[in-house]
Design an enzyme around this catalytic site. Structure first.
Site, PDB file in Angstrom:
ATOM      1  N   ASP A  47       0.836  -1.204   0.000  1.00  0.00           N
ATOM      2  CA  ASP A  47       0.000   0.000   0.000  1.00  0.00           C
ATOM      3  C   ASP A  47       0.871   1.254   0.000  1.00  0.00           C
ATOM      4  O   ASP A  47       0.513   2.281  -0.594  1.00  0.00           O
ATOM      5  CB  ASP A  47      -0.912  -0.011   1.226  1.00  0.00           C
ATOM      6  CG  ASP A  47      -2.166   0.823   1.011  1.00  0.00           C
ATOM      7  OD1 ASP A  47      -2.318   1.430  -0.063  1.00  0.00           O
ATOM      8  OD2 ASP A  47      -3.008   0.865   1.926  1.00  0.00           O
ATOM      9  N   ASP A  78       2.471   1.478  -3.917  1.00  0.00           N
ATOM     10  CA  ASP A  78       1.778   1.838  -5.161  1.00  0.00           C
ATOM     11  C   ASP A  78       1.909   3.312  -5.492  1.00  0.00           C
ATOM     12  O   ASP A  78       2.204   3.689  -6.631  1.00  0.00           O
ATOM     13  CB  ASP A  78       0.315   1.385  -5.148  1.00  0.00           C
ATOM     14  CG  ASP A  78      -0.488   1.954  -3.994  1.00  0.00           C
ATOM     15  OD1 ASP A  78      -0.307   3.119  -3.644  1.00  0.00           O
ATOM     16  OD2 ASP A  78      -1.316   1.222  -3.427  1.00  0.00           O
ATOM     17  N   ASP A  86      -7.501   2.901  -5.001  1.00  0.00           N
ATOM     18  CA  ASP A  86      -6.736   2.642  -3.784  1.00  0.00           C
ATOM     19  C   ASP A  86      -7.588   2.899  -2.552  1.00  0.00           C
ATOM     20  O   ASP A  86      -7.667   2.063  -1.632  1.00  0.00           O
ATOM     21  CB  ASP A  86      -5.480   3.519  -3.777  1.00  0.00           C
ATOM     22  CG  ASP A  86      -4.479   3.107  -2.710  1.00  0.00           C
ATOM     23  OD1 ASP A  86      -4.508   1.937  -2.278  1.00  0.00           O
ATOM     24  OD2 ASP A  86      -3.664   3.951  -2.308  1.00  0.00           O
ATOM     25  N   ASP A 140      -9.022  -0.112  -0.098  1.00  0.00           N
ATOM     26  CA  ASP A 140      -8.629  -0.071   1.314  1.00  0.00           C
ATOM     27  C   ASP A 140      -9.854  -0.158   2.212  1.00  0.00           C
ATOM     28  O   ASP A 140      -9.854  -0.880   3.219  1.00  0.00           O
ATOM     29  CB  ASP A 140      -7.860   1.220   1.621  1.00  0.00           C
ATOM     30  CG  ASP A 140      -6.390   1.152   1.223  1.00  0.00           C
ATOM     31  OD1 ASP A 140      -5.891   0.032   0.984  1.00  0.00           O
ATOM     32  OD2 ASP A 140      -5.741   2.216   1.156  1.00  0.00           O
TER      33      ASP A 140
END
Length: 264
Positions: free
Chosen positions: A73, A76, A94, A98
């Protein structure tokens, strides 16, 4: 070379643990022209695998997987910035994946209480987002640089925008309106630029950013390793209470700044 975003405060867990590990992966992945969106999908899959194992009563393996997920995480965005591949699609994807992982993990741990705890965690993370935004706006700074790449698939981007509007936008509007109303109340009317600066010191960002997702998953991993996941679950209301205290503190700073200085 670092590829982090400039922020008014830094998250210790990300800076000391996860970002340095992620930085080591940027050069080889950049040379292989890995798409950052594939990293996003990979860390979401790792998080969902951890959630599935939590449902089955496992502890140590999910704890480790969540740390792997956090490294990816942190990777990226660094990879996207290093290779000029930041996109609007990536930002939405993203955030939304999440949130999906957070819901799966907390539901796996807490059953029917998982969804309320997911919302509470989301409000904590949204507070960090809004306090950074307000800090930058009060100082005339750019909050988020525009994506380096255009040409997002319009259908996918439209879908992601609708999902964001359904889940994140109401939280941001409610919290943003609340923080704005509290500022006006502390200022006794429309706030001045000086009031806005007083209301948005870096101190509040240092607190909120250290309740970020890297910290959350590191703390959850530690609780799972100790086989005491309830320690983490109970920490979420405590974190919310801490942010309420910080909010009251910054309102008091505005009131003090409004008081006329006494002359001898």
């Amino acid at each position: 070379m670092t590829h982090g975003k400039a922020r008014p405060a830094r998250e210790w867990a990300a800076e000391a643990v996860f970002r340095p590990l992620a930085e080591r992966l940027v050069p080889p992945l950049a040379r292989r022209r890995v798409n950052p969106l594939h990293v996003v999908l990979t860390h979401a899959a790792v998080g969902l695998l951890a959630a599935g194992l939590l449902r089955r009563g496992h502890s140590l393996t999910p704890a480790l997987l969540l740390q792997v997920k956090t490294v990816l995480d942190n990777l990226d965005g660094q990879l996207a910035r290093a290779t000029g591949q930041t996109t609007e699609t990536g930002r939405y994807l993203d955030s939304e994946l999440d949130a999906l992982v957070n819901a799966a993990v907390l539901t796996g741990l807490a059953g029917r209480w998982g969804l309320p705890l997911t919302l509470l965690l989301s409000l904590i993370l949204s507070t960090d987002y809004l306090w950074e935004r307000d800090h930058r706006e009060a100082r005339g700074q750019v909050f988020r640089d525009p994506p380096a790449q255009a040409g997002d698939d319009p259908r996918l981007l439209g879908l992601l925008r609708r999902v964001y509007a359904l889940y994140f936008t109401p939280q941001e509007r409610v919290l943003g309106a609340l923080f704005g109303a509290r500022l006006r109340g502390a200022a006794g009317g429309d706030p001045t630029p000086a009031d806005c600066l007083t209301y948005t010191p870096a101190t509040i960002n240092r607190v909120a950013v250290n309740l970020g997702l890297s910290t959350q998953l590191l703390a959850l991993g530690a609780a799972l390793a100790l086989r005491r996941p309830r320690l983490y679950l109970w920490s979420l209301p405590a974190q919310a209470g801490l942010l309420v205290g910080v909010q009251l503190w910054r309102e008091e700073q505005v009131r003090r700044g409004r008081q006329p200085s006494s002359s001898g």
